[in-house]
Motif scaffolding. Sequence first.
Motif, PDB file in Angstrom:
ATOM      1  N   LYS A   1      38.727  42.829  43.491  1.00  0.00           N
ATOM      2  CA  LYS A   1      39.137  44.044  42.778  1.00  0.00           C
ATOM      3  C   LYS A   1      39.084  43.867  41.261  1.00  0.00           C
ATOM      4  N   ILE A   2      39.174  42.625  40.791  1.00  0.00           N
ATOM      5  CA  ILE A   2      39.005  42.337  39.365  1.00  0.00           C
ATOM      6  C   ILE A   2      38.060  41.146  39.228  1.00  0.00           C
ATOM      7  N   SER A   3      37.404  41.072  38.093  1.00  0.00           N
ATOM      8  CA  SER A   3      36.372  40.062  37.899  1.00  0.00           C
ATOM      9  C   SER A   3      36.958  38.709  37.484  1.00  0.00           C
ATOM     10  N   GLU A   4      36.133  37.705  37.636  1.00  0.00           N
ATOM     11  CA  GLU A   4      36.501  36.371  37.167  1.00  0.00           C
ATOM     12  C   GLU A   4      36.794  36.392  35.671  1.00  0.00           C
TER      13      GLU A   4
ATOM     14  N   VAL B   1      40.300  37.710  35.113  1.00  0.00           N
ATOM     15  CA  VAL B   1      41.328  36.750  35.544  1.00  0.00           C
ATOM     16  C   VAL B   1      41.477  35.633  34.520  1.00  0.00           C
ATOM     17  N   ILE B   2      40.367  35.132  34.027  1.00  0.00           N
ATOM     18  CA  ILE B   2      40.417  34.053  33.036  1.00  0.00           C
ATOM     19  C   ILE B   2      41.111  34.532  31.763  1.00  0.00           C
ATOM     20  N   LYS B   3      40.782  35.729  31.329  1.00  0.00           N
ATOM     21  CA  LYS B   3      41.449  36.287  30.139  1.00  0.00           C
ATOM     22  C   LYS B   3      42.949  36.458  30.376  1.00  0.00           C
ATOM     23  N   GLN B   4      43.320  36.940  31.567  1.00  0.00           N
ATOM     24  CA  GLN B   4      44.736  37.129  31.887  1.00  0.00           C
ATOM     25  C   GLN B   4      45.488  35.808  31.935  1.00  0.00           C
TER      26      GLN B   4
ATOM     27  N   ASP C   1      35.249  30.433  28.098  1.00  0.00           N
ATOM     28  CA  ASP C   1      34.153  29.584  28.591  1.00  0.00           C
ATOM     29  C   ASP C   1      34.628  28.185  28.939  1.00  0.00           C
ATOM     30  N   LYS C   2      35.511  27.629  28.113  1.00  0.00           N
ATOM     31  CA  LYS C   2      36.022  26.278  28.366  1.00  0.00           C
ATOM     32  C   LYS C   2      36.893  26.255  29.620  1.00  0.00           C
ATOM     33  N   LEU C   3      37.746  27.257  29.782  1.00  0.00           N
ATOM     34  CA  LEU C   3      38.582  27.317  30.974  1.00  0.00           C
ATOM     35  C   LEU C   3      37.719  27.448  32.224  1.00  0.00           C
ATOM     36  N   ARG C   4      36.697  28.296  32.164  1.00  0.00           N
ATOM     37  CA  ARG C   4      35.787  28.452  33.302  1.00  0.00           C
ATOM     38  C   ARG C   4      35.109  27.120  33.616  1.00  0.00           C
ATOM     39  N   LYS C   5      34.679  26.406  32.595  1.00  0.00           N
ATOM     40  CA  LYS C   5      33.993  25.121  32.795  1.00  0.00           C
ATOM     41  C   LYS C   5      34.925  24.115  33.474  1.00  0.00           C
TER      42      LYS C   5
END
Length: 196
Positions: free
Chosen positions: A50-53, A56-59, A71-75
Motif C-alpha cells: 500500500k506504500i512504497s519502499e 517507508v525509508i523516509k518515514q 540511499d544509505k539506509l536502503r543500502k
Amino acid sequence: MLTILFDLSDVLIKGLEGAEEPLAVYLGLPKDKIFSDLFDFDYHRFWLGKISENEVIKQLIKKNKWQISPDKLRKIIYGNFREIKGTRKLILDLKKRYQLILLSVNPPEWAVYFEKNFSYRNLFNYIHYSYEIGYTKREPESYLYVMKRHHLNPNEVLLIDDSTRNINIAKSGGIDGIKFLSSSQMRKALIARKVI
C-alpha cells in the motif's frame, strides 16, 4: 500428500533483523535502540504493497530522527539480505518428495530483488507474497487463502516459520508447524517426524 509451507525471511534469507548492527555503527547509536526503532515501526501497509519502499525509508528516518540518507539506509537494509546457510539444500531435498509453497510477508520491491538475486521461483511450486494476497501471516486469512487456492486439507500441510505467533495462528486453522531456528535444527526436526 504432505504440502510444506515455507516462510522466507529468517528461514531462507535474512530479513530486517541484523540490519541494526551496521546501522548502529553508522549512526553511532546503541544497537538495542536501533533494533527497537526498526521493529517498533508499523510495516503493515508496506507488507501489503500500500506504500512504497521509498516512503517507508523516509518515514523510518523521520520518525527516529536518524542522520542518514535514504540511499544509505536502503543500502544497509539490502546488505543484510543474504541466504541462511543450509536452507536451500534442505528445500531442494524436500522438493524431491513434496509440494512446496512459499508464503512470505514482503513488499513488491523486496520480492523482485529476491527473485532477481536468488531465483526462488526455482525452489517452490508456488509463491505467495502478502502484497499479492492482501494479508500477512498475522492474519488467519493468509493461510485460508493458500488452502483454498491450492485445494489443500490443513491437516496435510506443515508450516516452517521462524515466528511462534505465525505458527500459532496457523495451528488455530488446523495447520501444524515447526519453528525454524537453523537449517540443521530443522533438518533434525523433519527427520524426527519422518518427513525426510
